[in-house]
Design a protein around this motif. Structure first.
Motif, PDB file in Angstrom:
ATOM      1  N   THR A   1      -2.410  36.314  24.114  1.00  0.00           N
ATOM      2  CA  THR A   1      -1.034  35.828  24.006  1.00  0.00           C
ATOM      3  C   THR A   1      -0.779  34.763  25.067  1.00  0.00           C
ATOM      4  O   THR A   1      -0.143  33.743  24.799  1.00  0.00           O
ATOM      5  CB  THR A   1      -0.034  36.990  24.153  1.00  0.00           C
ATOM      6  OG1 THR A   1      -0.329  37.971  23.164  1.00  0.00           O
ATOM      7  CG2 THR A   1       1.391  36.517  24.003  1.00  0.00           C
ATOM      8  N   TYR A   2      -1.298  34.984  26.265  1.00  0.00           N
ATOM      9  CA  TYR A   2      -1.182  33.986  27.336  1.00  0.00           C
ATOM     10  C   TYR A   2      -1.798  32.660  26.886  1.00  0.00           C
ATOM     11  O   TYR A   2      -1.215  31.589  27.081  1.00  0.00           O
ATOM     12  CB  TYR A   2      -1.871  34.508  28.602  1.00  0.00           C
ATOM     13  CG  TYR A   2      -2.179  33.439  29.615  1.00  0.00           C
ATOM     14  CD1 TYR A   2      -1.178  32.918  30.433  1.00  0.00           C
ATOM     15  CD2 TYR A   2      -3.471  32.927  29.743  1.00  0.00           C
ATOM     16  CE1 TYR A   2      -1.469  31.914  31.350  1.00  0.00           C
ATOM     17  CE2 TYR A   2      -3.756  31.935  30.659  1.00  0.00           C
ATOM     18  CZ  TYR A   2      -2.755  31.430  31.456  1.00  0.00           C
ATOM     19  OH  TYR A   2      -3.040  30.440  32.359  1.00  0.00           O
TER      20      TYR A   2
ATOM     21  N   LEU B   1       0.262  36.163  36.804  1.00  0.00           N
ATOM     22  CA  LEU B   1       1.676  35.983  37.144  1.00  0.00           C
ATOM     23  C   LEU B   1       2.595  36.357  35.986  1.00  0.00           C
ATOM     24  O   LEU B   1       3.797  36.475  36.166  1.00  0.00           O
ATOM     25  CB  LEU B   1       1.944  34.534  37.563  1.00  0.00           C
ATOM     26  CG  LEU B   1       1.247  34.079  38.842  1.00  0.00           C
ATOM     27  CD1 LEU B   1       1.463  32.590  39.059  1.00  0.00           C
ATOM     28  CD2 LEU B   1       1.718  34.895  40.033  1.00  0.00           C
ATOM     29  N   GLN B   2       2.032  36.534  34.807  1.00  0.00           N
ATOM     30  CA  GLN B   2       2.808  36.868  33.613  1.00  0.00           C
ATOM     31  C   GLN B   2       2.444  38.274  33.146  1.00  0.00           C
ATOM     32  O   GLN B   2       1.477  38.854  33.614  1.00  0.00           O
ATOM     33  CB  GLN B   2       2.511  35.858  32.509  1.00  0.00           C
ATOM     34  CG  GLN B   2       2.801  34.447  32.927  1.00  0.00           C
ATOM     35  CD  GLN B   2       2.484  33.456  31.834  1.00  0.00           C
ATOM     36  OE1 GLN B   2       2.379  33.801  30.664  1.00  0.00           O
ATOM     37  NE2 GLN B   2       2.338  32.205  32.201  1.00  0.00           N
ATOM     38  N   GLN B   3       3.183  38.786  32.215  1.00  0.00           N
ATOM     39  CA  GLN B   3       2.916  40.125  31.688  1.00  0.00           C
ATOM     40  C   GLN B   3       2.221  40.101  30.336  1.00  0.00           C
ATOM     41  O   GLN B   3       1.977  41.141  29.749  1.00  0.00           O
ATOM     42  CB  GLN B   3       4.235  40.912  31.577  1.00  0.00           C
ATOM     43  CG  GLN B   3       4.878  41.192  32.919  1.00  0.00           C
ATOM     44  CD  GLN B   3       3.943  41.955  33.844  1.00  0.00           C
ATOM     45  OE1 GLN B   3       3.345  42.950  33.463  1.00  0.00           O
ATOM     46  NE2 GLN B   3       3.782  41.470  35.071  1.00  0.00           N
ATOM     47  N   ASP B   4       1.874  38.911  29.862  1.00  0.00           N
ATOM     48  CA  ASP B   4       1.285  38.774  28.534  1.00  0.00           C
ATOM     49  C   ASP B   4      -0.160  39.244  28.496  1.00  0.00           C
ATOM     50  O   ASP B   4      -0.909  39.065  29.461  1.00  0.00           O
ATOM     51  CB  ASP B   4       1.312  37.314  28.087  1.00  0.00           C
ATOM     52  CG  ASP B   4       2.712  36.794  27.887  1.00  0.00           C
ATOM     53  OD1 ASP B   4       3.532  37.536  27.319  1.00  0.00           O
ATOM     54  OD2 ASP B   4       2.980  35.653  28.294  1.00  0.00           O
TER      55      ASP B   4
ATOM     56  N   ASP C   1      -3.264  32.412  37.117  1.00  0.00           N
ATOM     57  CA  ASP C   1      -2.067  32.015  36.364  1.00  0.00           C
ATOM     58  C   ASP C   1      -1.659  33.112  35.389  1.00  0.00           C
ATOM     59  O   ASP C   1      -0.475  33.433  35.252  1.00  0.00           O
ATOM     60  CB  ASP C   1      -2.308  30.710  35.606  1.00  0.00           C
ATOM     61  CG  ASP C   1      -2.495  29.520  36.528  1.00  0.00           C
ATOM     62  OD1 ASP C   1      -2.138  29.615  37.724  1.00  0.00           O
ATOM     63  OD2 ASP C   1      -3.016  28.487  36.057  1.00  0.00           O
ATOM     64  N   TRP C   2      -2.637  33.672  34.683  1.00  0.00           N
ATOM     65  CA  TRP C   2      -2.364  34.758  33.733  1.00  0.00           C
ATOM     66  C   TRP C   2      -1.726  35.955  34.434  1.00  0.00           C
ATOM     67  O   TRP C   2      -0.798  36.562  33.921  1.00  0.00           O
ATOM     68  CB  TRP C   2      -3.664  35.177  33.042  1.00  0.00           C
ATOM     69  CG  TRP C   2      -3.592  36.517  32.386  1.00  0.00           C
ATOM     70  CD1 TRP C   2      -3.032  36.805  31.174  1.00  0.00           C
ATOM     71  CD2 TRP C   2      -4.069  37.755  32.912  1.00  0.00           C
ATOM     72  NE1 TRP C   2      -3.135  38.137  30.917  1.00  0.00           N
ATOM     73  CE2 TRP C   2      -3.777  38.749  31.972  1.00  0.00           C
ATOM     74  CE3 TRP C   2      -4.724  38.109  34.085  1.00  0.00           C
ATOM     75  CZ2 TRP C   2      -4.100  40.085  32.177  1.00  0.00           C
ATOM     76  CZ3 TRP C   2      -5.054  39.440  34.287  1.00  0.00           C
ATOM     77  CH2 TRP C   2      -4.740  40.406  33.338  1.00  0.00           C
TER      78      TRP C   2
ATOM     79  N   ARG D   1      -5.772  45.380  35.715  1.00  0.00           N
ATOM     80  CA  ARG D   1      -5.134  44.969  34.460  1.00  0.00           C
ATOM     81  C   ARG D   1      -6.100  44.134  33.616  1.00  0.00           C
ATOM     82  O   ARG D   1      -6.212  44.328  32.401  1.00  0.00           O
ATOM     83  CB  ARG D   1      -3.879  44.168  34.793  1.00  0.00           C
ATOM     84  CG  ARG D   1      -3.076  43.760  33.607  1.00  0.00           C
ATOM     85  CD  ARG D   1      -1.743  43.140  34.056  1.00  0.00           C
ATOM     86  NE  ARG D   1      -1.255  42.293  33.016  1.00  0.00           N
ATOM     87  CZ  ARG D   1      -0.978  41.011  33.152  1.00  0.00           C
ATOM     88  NH1 ARG D   1      -1.116  40.413  34.316  1.00  0.00           N
ATOM     89  NH2 ARG D   1      -0.550  40.312  32.134  1.00  0.00           N
TER      90      ARG D   1
ATOM     91  N   LYS E   1       0.379  30.669  24.459  1.00  0.00           N
ATOM     92  CA  LYS E   1       1.618  30.095  25.006  1.00  0.00           C
ATOM     93  C   LYS E   1       1.395  28.717  25.617  1.00  0.00           C
ATOM     94  O   LYS E   1       2.356  28.016  25.909  1.00  0.00           O
ATOM     95  CB  LYS E   1       2.228  31.038  26.042  1.00  0.00           C
ATOM     96  CG  LYS E   1       2.881  32.239  25.404  1.00  0.00           C
ATOM     97  CD  LYS E   1       3.658  33.022  26.416  1.00  0.00           C
ATOM     98  CE  LYS E   1       4.467  34.102  25.709  1.00  0.00           C
ATOM     99  NZ  LYS E   1       5.266  34.853  26.666  1.00  0.00           N
ATOM    100  N   ARG E   2       0.152  28.325  25.783  1.00  0.00           N
ATOM    101  CA  ARG E   2      -0.124  26.991  26.310  1.00  0.00           C
ATOM    102  C   ARG E   2       0.106  25.969  25.204  1.00  0.00           C
ATOM    103  O   ARG E   2      -0.128  26.236  24.021  1.00  0.00           O
ATOM    104  CB  ARG E   2      -1.545  26.936  26.869  1.00  0.00           C
ATOM    105  CG  ARG E   2      -1.688  27.919  28.022  1.00  0.00           C
ATOM    106  CD  ARG E   2      -2.756  27.582  28.996  1.00  0.00           C
ATOM    107  NE  ARG E   2      -4.065  27.382  28.447  1.00  0.00           N
ATOM    108  CZ  ARG E   2      -5.103  28.193  28.663  1.00  0.00           C
ATOM    109  NH1 ARG E   2      -4.960  29.266  29.390  1.00  0.00           N
ATOM    110  NH2 ARG E   2      -6.268  27.915  28.142  1.00  0.00           N
TER     111      ARG E   2
END
Length: 176
Positions: free
Chosen positions: A116-117, A109-112, A106-107, A158, A120-121
């Motif tokens: 930070t990811y 799929l985002q650029q955070d 899930d992480w 990453r 956001k939850r």
């Protein structure tokens, strides 16, 4: 297998820490409500590399402060995610390390960045990045990283880079 880390003895006992524990409980409950969560939860036992002794997830959670970083290896479908949740539950129940669960697919799929990811939850909506970093520095905390085997090569690269940065900035932070 475990990698020794400096001994941490502080526990989640202050009112401020209770807020983080409440956030973690809420976050774990949200994951349990998803369609992918197993219908039954069997108490899992793990064994350490080069040691045939079985250890429960509760015992493992209690010893996180002295074990350090940990890698759980198993074929798909054998309970790695369940083990992580059982470790997180034991940490919260027994006042151990602050468990922060991250679904790596899930992480990715985002650029955070990872922290930070997390923030956001919905469970962490009232927590700032600085507050989370302070909590990690003042208590025993562990990132429970699920789904490493589900990342592609770019996602793994990453993740490695971000984890190396986090470990240098927050050496108190454990990794599973």
């Amino acid at each position: 297998y475990g990698v020794p880390r400096k001994q941490q003895t502080e526990r989640l006992e202050t009112q401020s820490d209770d807020r983080f524990v409440d956030c973690v409980r809420s976050d774990l409950d949200a994951y349990r409500r998803t369609d992918t969560w197993p219908a039954s939860d069997v108490d899992l036992k793990l064994s350490l590399a080069n040691d045939n002794t079985a250890i429960t997830t509760s015992n493992l959670a209690a010893g996180l402060n002295s074990i350090g970083d940990l890698v759980i290896v198993a074929d798909p479908g054998l309970g790695k995610t369940s083990a992580l949740f059982q470790i997180a539950d034991a940490c919260v129940r027994e006042g151990g390390a602050l468990p922060l669960f991250v679904s790596l697919p899930d992480w990715a799929l985002q650029q955070d960045p990872l922290l930070t990811y997390l923030l956001k939850r919905s469970a962490f909506q009232n927590i700032s990045l600085n507050q989370l970093r302070e909590a990690i520095q003042s208590t025993s905390s562990v990132l429970l990283l699920d789904g490493w085997n589900e990342l592609d090569a770019l996602g793994r690269r990453r993740a490695r880079r971000q984890l190396a940065t986090l470990q240098s900035e927050l050496p108190e932070l454990g990794l599973i």
